[in-house]
Design a protein around this motif. Structure first.
Motif, PDB file in Angstrom:
ATOM      1  N   ARG A  40       0.831  -1.204   0.000  1.00 11.32           N
ATOM      2  CA  ARG A  40       0.000   0.000   0.000  1.00 11.32           C
ATOM      3  C   ARG A  40       0.861   1.249   0.000  1.00 11.32           C
ATOM      4  N   LEU A  41       1.899   1.259   0.836  1.00 11.99           N
ATOM      5  CA  LEU A  41       2.782   2.417   0.911  1.00 11.99           C
ATOM      6  C   LEU A  41       3.554   2.610  -0.394  1.00 11.99           C
ATOM      7  N   ARG A  42       4.009   1.518  -0.982  1.00 12.24           N
ATOM      8  CA  ARG A  42       4.732   1.614  -2.250  1.00 12.24           C
ATOM      9  C   ARG A  42       3.822   2.156  -3.343  1.00 12.24           C
ATOM     10  N   ASN A  43       2.592   1.637  -3.428  1.00 15.41           N
ATOM     11  CA  ASN A  43       1.646   2.109  -4.437  1.00 15.41           C
ATOM     12  C   ASN A  43       1.338   3.589  -4.245  1.00 15.41           C
ATOM     13  N   ARG A  44       1.175   3.998  -2.993  1.00 16.04           N
ATOM     14  CA  ARG A  44       0.871   5.392  -2.684  1.00 16.04           C
ATOM     15  C   ARG A  44       2.013   6.307  -3.116  1.00 16.04           C
ATOM     16  N   TYR A  45       3.236   5.877  -2.843  1.00 17.19           N
ATOM     17  CA  TYR A  45       4.416   6.655  -3.221  1.00 17.19           C
ATOM     18  C   TYR A  45       4.503   6.789  -4.744  1.00 17.19           C
ATOM     19  N   GLN A  46       4.332   5.675  -5.456  1.00 16.42           N
ATOM     20  CA  GLN A  46       4.427   5.704  -6.917  1.00 16.42           C
ATOM     21  C   GLN A  46       3.332   6.571  -7.530  1.00 16.42           C
ATOM     22  N   HIS A  47       2.112   6.460  -6.995  1.00 17.73           N
ATOM     23  CA  HIS A  47       0.992   7.240  -7.518  1.00 17.73           C
ATOM     24  C   HIS A  47       1.231   8.733  -7.297  1.00 17.73           C
ATOM     25  N   LYS A  48       1.719   9.094  -6.130  1.00 17.54           N
ATOM     26  CA  LYS A  48       1.987  10.498  -5.826  1.00 17.54           C
ATOM     27  C   LYS A  48       3.115  11.041  -6.706  1.00 17.54           C
ATOM     28  N   THR A  49       4.134  10.235  -6.951  1.00 17.98           N
ATOM     29  CA  THR A  49       5.245  10.639  -7.810  1.00 17.98           C
ATOM     30  C   THR A  49       4.752  10.932  -9.225  1.00 17.98           C
ATOM     31  N   VAL A  50       3.880  10.091  -9.731  1.00 18.63           N
ATOM     32  CA  VAL A  50       3.341  10.292 -11.079  1.00 18.63           C
ATOM     33  C   VAL A  50       2.460  11.534 -11.116  1.00 18.63           C
ATOM     34  N   ARG A  51       1.646  11.740 -10.089  1.00 13.79           N
ATOM     35  CA  ARG A  51       0.799  12.939 -10.048  1.00 13.79           C
ATOM     36  C   ARG A  51       1.652  14.205 -10.065  1.00 13.79           C
ATOM     37  N   ASN A  52       2.769  14.191  -9.331  1.00  9.87           N
ATOM     38  CA  ASN A  52       3.668  15.353  -9.328  1.00  9.87           C
ATOM     39  C   ASN A  52       4.303  15.558 -10.705  1.00  9.87           C
ATOM     40  N   ALA A  53       4.665  14.474 -11.373  1.00  5.44           N
ATOM     41  CA  ALA A  53       5.256  14.581 -12.707  1.00  5.44           C
ATOM     42  C   ALA A  53       4.245  15.140 -13.705  1.00  5.44           C
ATOM     43  N   ILE A  54       2.983  14.736 -13.571  1.00  2.00           N
ATOM     44  CA  ILE A  54       1.927  15.249 -14.453  1.00  2.00           C
ATOM     45  C   ILE A  54       1.738  16.746 -14.215  1.00  2.00           C
ATOM     46  N   LYS A  55       1.729  17.160 -12.957  1.00  2.00           N
ATOM     47  CA  LYS A  55       1.589  18.588 -12.641  1.00  2.00           C
ATOM     48  C   LYS A  55       2.750  19.385 -13.232  1.00  2.00           C
TER      49      LYS A  55
END
Length: 83
Positions: free
Chosen positions: A18-33
């Motif tokens: 769960r923590l790994r998925n959360r980290y990866q998802h947040k990283t991608v959201r920041n890259a999209i921004k």
């Protein structure tokens, strides 16, 4: 509380995933921004393949739905092309 050794291990494993998925998802959201806020077309075109690859990786691991990944990629490509 779980009584079996395998159930305890599953609880630990689920939390780690769960923590790994959360980290990866947040990283991608920041890259999209970052890509959306880019003003320079050359820089945006250079950043686009990296972000698309990150989105594909999330979809492959079922962190986001395949259709959501397709929609994100489509919108980003349209935005970069319109610059």
């Amino acid at each position: 509380m779980a009584n079996h050794k395998s159930a305890l291990k599953r609880i630990r494993r689920n939390e780690a995933v769960r923590l790994r998925n959360r980290y990866q998802h947040k990283t991608v959201r920041n890259a999209i921004k970052k890509l959306r806020s880019e003003e320079d077309k050359k820089a945006a075109e250079a950043l686009l393949p990296t972000v698309v690859g990150m989105i594909d990786k999330l979809a492959k691991k079922n962190i986001i739905h395949n259709n959501k990944a397709a929609n994100l990629k489509s919108k980003l490509m349209t935005q970069v092309a319109a610059m």
